[in-house]
Design an enzyme around this catalytic site. Structure first.
Site, PDB file in Angstrom:
ATOM      1  N   GLU A 407       0.797  -1.221   0.000  1.00 41.57           N
ATOM      2  CA  GLU A 407       0.000   0.000   0.000  1.00 41.57           C
ATOM      3  C   GLU A 407       0.831   1.273   0.000  1.00 41.57           C
ATOM      4  O   GLU A 407       0.830   2.037   0.960  1.00 41.57           O
ATOM      5  CB  GLU A 407      -0.988  -0.036   1.174  1.00 41.57           C
ATOM      6  CG  GLU A 407      -1.932  -1.201   1.000  1.00 41.57           C
ATOM      7  CD  GLU A 407      -3.041  -1.286   2.031  1.00 41.57           C
ATOM      8  OE1 GLU A 407      -2.731  -1.099   3.212  1.00 41.57           O
ATOM      9  OE2 GLU A 407      -4.187  -1.544   1.645  1.00 41.57           O
ATOM     10  N   GLU A 483      -4.509 -10.541   0.174  1.00 41.70           N
ATOM     11  CA  GLU A 483      -5.320 -10.449   1.386  1.00 41.70           C
ATOM     12  C   GLU A 483      -6.758 -10.765   1.006  1.00 41.70           C
ATOM     13  O   GLU A 483      -7.254 -10.272   0.007  1.00 41.70           O
ATOM     14  CB  GLU A 483      -5.253  -9.039   2.001  1.00 41.70           C
ATOM     15  CG  GLU A 483      -3.866  -8.682   2.489  1.00 41.70           C
ATOM     16  CD  GLU A 483      -3.764  -7.265   3.078  1.00 41.70           C
ATOM     17  OE1 GLU A 483      -4.765  -6.746   3.592  1.00 41.70           O
ATOM     18  OE2 GLU A 483      -2.659  -6.701   2.998  1.00 41.70           O
TER      19      GLU A 483
HETATM   20  C1  GAL Z   1      -5.126  -3.972   4.079  1.00 40.35           C
HETATM   21  C2  GAL Z   1      -3.739  -3.764   4.593  1.00 40.35           C
HETATM   22  C3  GAL Z   1      -3.472  -4.477   5.868  1.00 40.35           C
HETATM   23  C4  GAL Z   1      -4.597  -4.269   6.827  1.00 40.35           C
HETATM   24  C5  GAL Z   1      -5.859  -4.749   6.215  1.00 40.35           C
HETATM   25  C6  GAL Z   1      -7.065  -4.514   7.075  1.00 40.35           C
HETATM   26  O1  GAL Z   1      -5.509  -2.905   3.296  1.00 40.35           O
HETATM   27  O2  GAL Z   1      -2.799  -4.146   3.639  1.00 40.35           O
HETATM   28  O3  GAL Z   1      -2.275  -4.019   6.416  1.00 40.35           O
HETATM   29  O4  GAL Z   1      -4.712  -2.923   7.113  1.00 40.35           O
HETATM   30  O5  GAL Z   1      -6.102  -4.026   5.040  1.00 40.35           O
HETATM   31  O6  GAL Z   1      -6.995  -5.093   8.298  1.00 40.35           O
END
Ligand code: GAL
Length: 970
Positions: A407, A483
């Site tokens: 990010e 993620e």
């Molecule tokens: C993503 C990020 C993580 C965490 C997650 C939400 O955008 O890469 O570090 O913030 O969202 O828990």
């Protein structure tokens, strides 16, 4: 001129980075232990006279190193997700800049000798300036990266004085805006290492595998030159020379490592060599010629007491837990972990995405103005970070992708990092999620894409990029979700549906659940009760609450139901019933979902249960199956006993045949259940229906039930005193119900509150008795709207059984789904033991119930609770046929459902659960509250991703459901 902690440089005086290795015959000492420490609120409060060896630090305090001072009573931890907790004015930092001065006096062991030595810092957040014996060595930034200084010329046998000044904020903080606690300090170990002349300056192990020939090729680059031996392979070769030989390859499933040794004129170091080749070809990410499926998690380094300082036990525990839960991949979000963790990944077998210590997310809030990754003045710092990661970690077979960071938006700094990485290590593809064009990467990676979009990507039919060339290139890249499945609080839901997509579309190579562990910090209430703190609990003026608690394990590393669910969803062997199979007891299909391994390491066991009671068990012969193959296996005639009636189930389990480094023989890897051929239904008891009659006082008696004649409410069932049942639609919103502020709403919880589902009013319209019924007509509705649920409770009684039919008919134009639909009631606190036949043993909701198996389960009411760090809906057992609550004398209440119901029992009502902020806010009352749900709304992943899939929504519609109540042991 800016001070060193604000300039953009990565540091000064530091040695070039090199490969890390755990052991060597060159001596090293660890400086961990008690250091002297002084805290200051600003960077300039104290001069640097403390660096003089004779400085008197007797008035300072003690501090354990490694660690963070913020958890030791100096300053405080602070949590923000993306916001910088200081004004954004790069590279400047605020005057309030917590600063820790550290001093440590150490001796060298006898016989240490003269000559070069390095002082090694494994990780310091965020900027350190270092002096040894009064001499300044330099300074560095890059918190989760190693830094070393040459100190041989300064060392003396006794009384070396190391002085380190650490600033919480530095220019580096702009590059470290990861979603986690800000925890300054020397959090990884500090060592002094002898570097005798002729010792290894740096080495790079290249160990590829050719899946066609079955041969591995080994070449070790080293400065200075030396020899490499691998006894198991009979290899003895010079560094720089390559040897090709038949080997067993390394994979996460079969992590075969060869022990070797690298010998240079001044040093011997052990090598652990894993042969594997990573390639992106045919649009797929392949290892050793095969597509791999990532069943991964994102892992932050976290300990509830020590912050980001983890000992070897915690690291191993993480990995052992992962392996036991079928996880085969880790993304080291969002920085390189302690290097020993990567050694363990090599040893235990996990695919690793090693991610650089880089995130500039907070610039997103400024429209990405001033983003360091697109500003050439920051390039040296960015390249330094890339180098420090790659050079340190390049020898781990487990690392299959390098990640530029997380990010950071887009920019030329990232391109420069990517170019350097490709040049230095062409053997590993690159990952970065933040640039949708994938210009600098080799895999298309996304976070939290919904199922429908993942499916489009799987078909290579995603929305095109505006640049046709980049679009064509990206469409040929493999896809992964770096993620997904946001494991915040109860959930995540919808994992099974993702897994089906990963299995259906070869391009979709799996993903990494966000995230491994809840970062709740262990705290005590004034009464000494333990709870876990989250953002805002330390008085932060800016914080993101419990968004930091979104893991599959609780802060104390106890698996949450989410992990149990994930284990089931990603199991590497599928066991499922075959409809119409030929076996006398049924047929199971066994599918090998491994990427490399056969099934030889597993044994298959069956068990057969009638109404949840065991009737027999045994071994199942399963033919050898290569990855991707499946076979149908017939089950024997079921071992039915005379007089057996009711529901019968087969359970087939795949367990480890032998001990492994991460679990013992017998550990369950996968399981499946299938209904066995039907047995006769139990004969219905022949009773006549009881007639209602007026009792003493204002009551109506119907069979075993005594009702309030005015309200129609049930008061007693035989001797058991009850409150309710009455309709309940509210649940304590989960984090996923609440949704993320930045995602398009309205989110379910906000809608539910807006409508007023947490303050429903129950109006009794009629209490009517018929020849054998008691009918209570009600209207259940919130204030300020014309929405309502007409609810009719129709009671009948036969023998000792009291039956309740609930009919719910909505009125008005309901805008969205309900949280739950069922009845709630309360019984005496003494009925503290629950037993049920249905889904268990853990909780399960419509989209999180893959891991619930049909069986007969028993546990205390207290054990039914899931201690989510922020209390919320939890603990429902799905598909329950019947449940019993009993006291120590065996007396109590039995509930049967028709159809099956979702069963929840807890020592506080939903209102208290809703109001609680921490687990210690919940105190048992004098009753046990039961929630018997016809249905619940799904869980989804809305706290940072897609909401509940349509098939798991609880839409408002007419509903009919029945419960039977009887008393036990009266
Ligand atoms: C993503 C990020 C993580 C965490 C997650 C939400 O955008 O890469 O570090 O913030 O969202 O828990």
């Amino acid at each position: 001129m800016l001070p060193y902690y604000e300039d953009r440089s990565p540091g000064s005086g530091v040695l070039p980075p090199r490969a890390w290795f755990a052991a060597s015959d060159a001596r090293r000492i660890s400086l961990h232990g008690t250091w002297r420490f002084r805290f200051a609120a600003t960077a300039t409060e104290h001069d640097d006279s403390f660096t003089r060896p004779d400085f008197d630090d007797s008035r300072w305090q003690n501090l354990l190193v490694p660690g963070t001072w913020a958890l030791k009573g100096h300053g405080a931890p602070a949590y923000t997700n993306t916001a910088y907790p200081f004004p954004v004015d790069p590279p400047r930092v605020p005057d309030e800049n917590p600063t820790g001065d550290h001093r440590h006096v150490f001796d060298l062991p006898d016989g240490w000798g003269e000559g070069p030595a390095v002082l090694h810092f494994g990780g310091v957040e965020s900027c350190a300036r270092v002096w040894l014996n009064g001499q300044e060595l330099g300074h560095f930034k890059g918190s989760r990266l190693p830094h070393e200084f040459e100190v041989g010329h300064l060392l003396r046998p006794r009384g070396n004085v190391l002085a380190v000044r650490v600033h919480q904020w530095s220019s580096g903080s702009y590059l470290e805006d990861q979603d986690q606690w800000w925890l300054p300090g020397i959090f990884r170990n500090v060592t002094v290492q002898r570097r005798p002349r002729g010792s290894v300056v740096d080495h790079f192990v290249h160990a590829g595998f050719d899946h066609v020939t079955g041969e591995g090729t080994l070449r070790v680059e080293c400065a200075p030159a030396g020899r490499v031996t691998v006894p198991e392979l009979g290899l003895d070769l010079a560094t720089g020379e390559s040897a090709t030989i038949s080997v067993r390859p390394w994979s996460s499933e079969e992590p075969h490592l060869y022990d070797g040794e690298l010998v240079t004129p001044g040093e011997r170091i052990p090598l652990r060599i894993g042969f594997r080749t990573v390639r992106v070809e045919d649009g797929l990410l392949k290892v050793n010629g095969r597509r791999i499926l990532l069943r991964g998690v994102n892992r932050h380094e976290f300990h509830p007491r020590y912050g980001r300082t983890l000992g070897p036990e915690a690291m191993r525990r993480d990995l052992v837990l992962m392996k036991r839960h079928n996880i085969n991949a880790v993304r080291t979000s969002h920085y390189p972990p302690h290097p020993a963790f990567l050694d363990l990944c090599d040893e235990l077998g996990l695919w690793v995405i090693d991610e650089c210590d880089l995130e500039t997310h907070g610039f997103g809030q400024q429209g990405w103005r001033g983003n360091p990754v697109d500003d050439e003045r920051w390039e040296p710092a960015l390249l330094d970070r890339a180098r420090r990661m790659v050079e340190r970690d390049k020898n781990h077979p487990s690392i299959v992708l390098w990640s530029l960071g997380n990010e950071c938006g887009t920019g030329r700094g990232l391109s420069a990092m990517a170019a350097w990485m490709r040049e230095r290590d062409p053997s590993r593809p690159l990952h970065y999620e933040g640039d949708r064009s994938c210009a600098d990467t080799d895999v298309y990676s996304r976070m939290y894409a919904g199922h429908a979009e993942v499916e489009r990507i799987g078909r290579r039919e995603e929305e095109p990029l505006t640049d046709p060339e980049l679009d064509t290139r990206r469409r040929q890249l493999p896809f992964l979700l770096c993620e997904y499945g946001h494991a915040m609080g109860n959930g995540p839901g919808g994992l099974s549906e993702y897994q089906r997509l990963f299995e259906r579309y070869e391009r979709c190579q799996g993903g990494f659940v966000w995230e491994w562990i809840d970062h709740g910090l262990r705290q005590l209430t004034p009464d000494g009760e333990v709870f876990h703190a989250y953002g805002g609990d330390f008085g932060e003026e800016l914080h993101d609450g419990n968004f930091v608690c979104d893991g599959l394990v609780f802060p104390d590393r106890v698996p949450s139901p989410g992990l149990v669910e994930f284990k089931k969803v990603i199991e590497p062997v599928r066991i499922e019933g075959v409809t119409g199979g030929a076996g006398p007891g049924g047929t199971v299909r066994i599918t090998n979902l491994h990427d490399f391994a056969g099934l030889g390491h597993l044994e298959f066991r069956w068990s057969y249960e009638v109404a949840g009671e065991g009737r027999g068990c045994g071994w199942l012969e399963v033919p050898p199956l290569a990855p991707g193959e499946s076979a149908e296996v017939e089950l024997t005639a079921p071992p039915v006993e005379e007089g057996d009636t009711g529901e019968a189930w087969w359970t087939v389990r795949a367990v480890l045949a032998e001990d492994t480094p991460w679990a013992d023989a017998g550990h369950e890897v996968a399981w499946g259940q299938l209904p066995a051929p039907a047995l006769p239904a139990p004969a219905p008891p022949e009773h006549v229906r009881a007639a209602p009659r007026r009792g003493e006082g204002n009551v109506i008696v119907l069979g075993p039930g005594t009702f309030d004649a005015g309200t129609g409410a049930l008061r007693y069932l035989d001797g058991v005193q009850l409150t309710g049942p009455r309709l309940e639609v509210w649940r304590a919103p989960t984090d996923n119900d609440e949704g993320a502020a930045w995602l398009p709403g309205p989110h379910p919880a906000a809608e539910w509150r807006r409508i007023g589902l947490h303050r429903m009013r129950h109006r009794v319209d009629a209490v009517e008795t018929g020849p054998d019924t008691l009918v209570v007509r009600t209207r259940v509705a919130p204030a300020a709207t014309d929405l309502a649920l007409r609810t009719v409770y129709r009671w009948t009684a036969e023998g000792g059984l009291l039956r309740l039919e609930v009919a719910v008919d909505p009125e008005g134009d309901w805008p969205g789904p309900l949280p739950r639909l069922g009845v709630r009631m309360a019984v005496c606190e003494s009925l503290g033991l629950a037993q049920w036949f249905g889904g268990g043993p853990g909780e399960g909701y419509p989209d999180t119930r893959a891991a619930a198996r049909v069986g007969r389960w028993s546990m205390p009411v207290d054990a039914l609770q899931t201690p989510y760090v922020r209390p919320q809906e939890n603990g429902a057992r799905p598909d329950v046929r019947w449940a019993e609550l009993t006291g120590s004398n065996g007396a109590g209440l039995r509930i049967e459902g028709d159809p099956h119901f979702s069963f929840t029992a807890r020592r506080w009502p939903v209102e208290e659960l809703t109001a609680a902020r921490h687990t210690t806010d919940l105190t048992p009352g004098d009753r046990i509250w039961l929630y018997l749900d016809h249905a619940q709304h799904g869980i989804g992943s809305g706290s940072c991703g897609p909401g509940v899939l349509p098939q798991h929504r609880l839409e408002v519609a007419p509903a009919r459901f029945t419960f039977g109540f009887s008393s036990l042991g009266q």
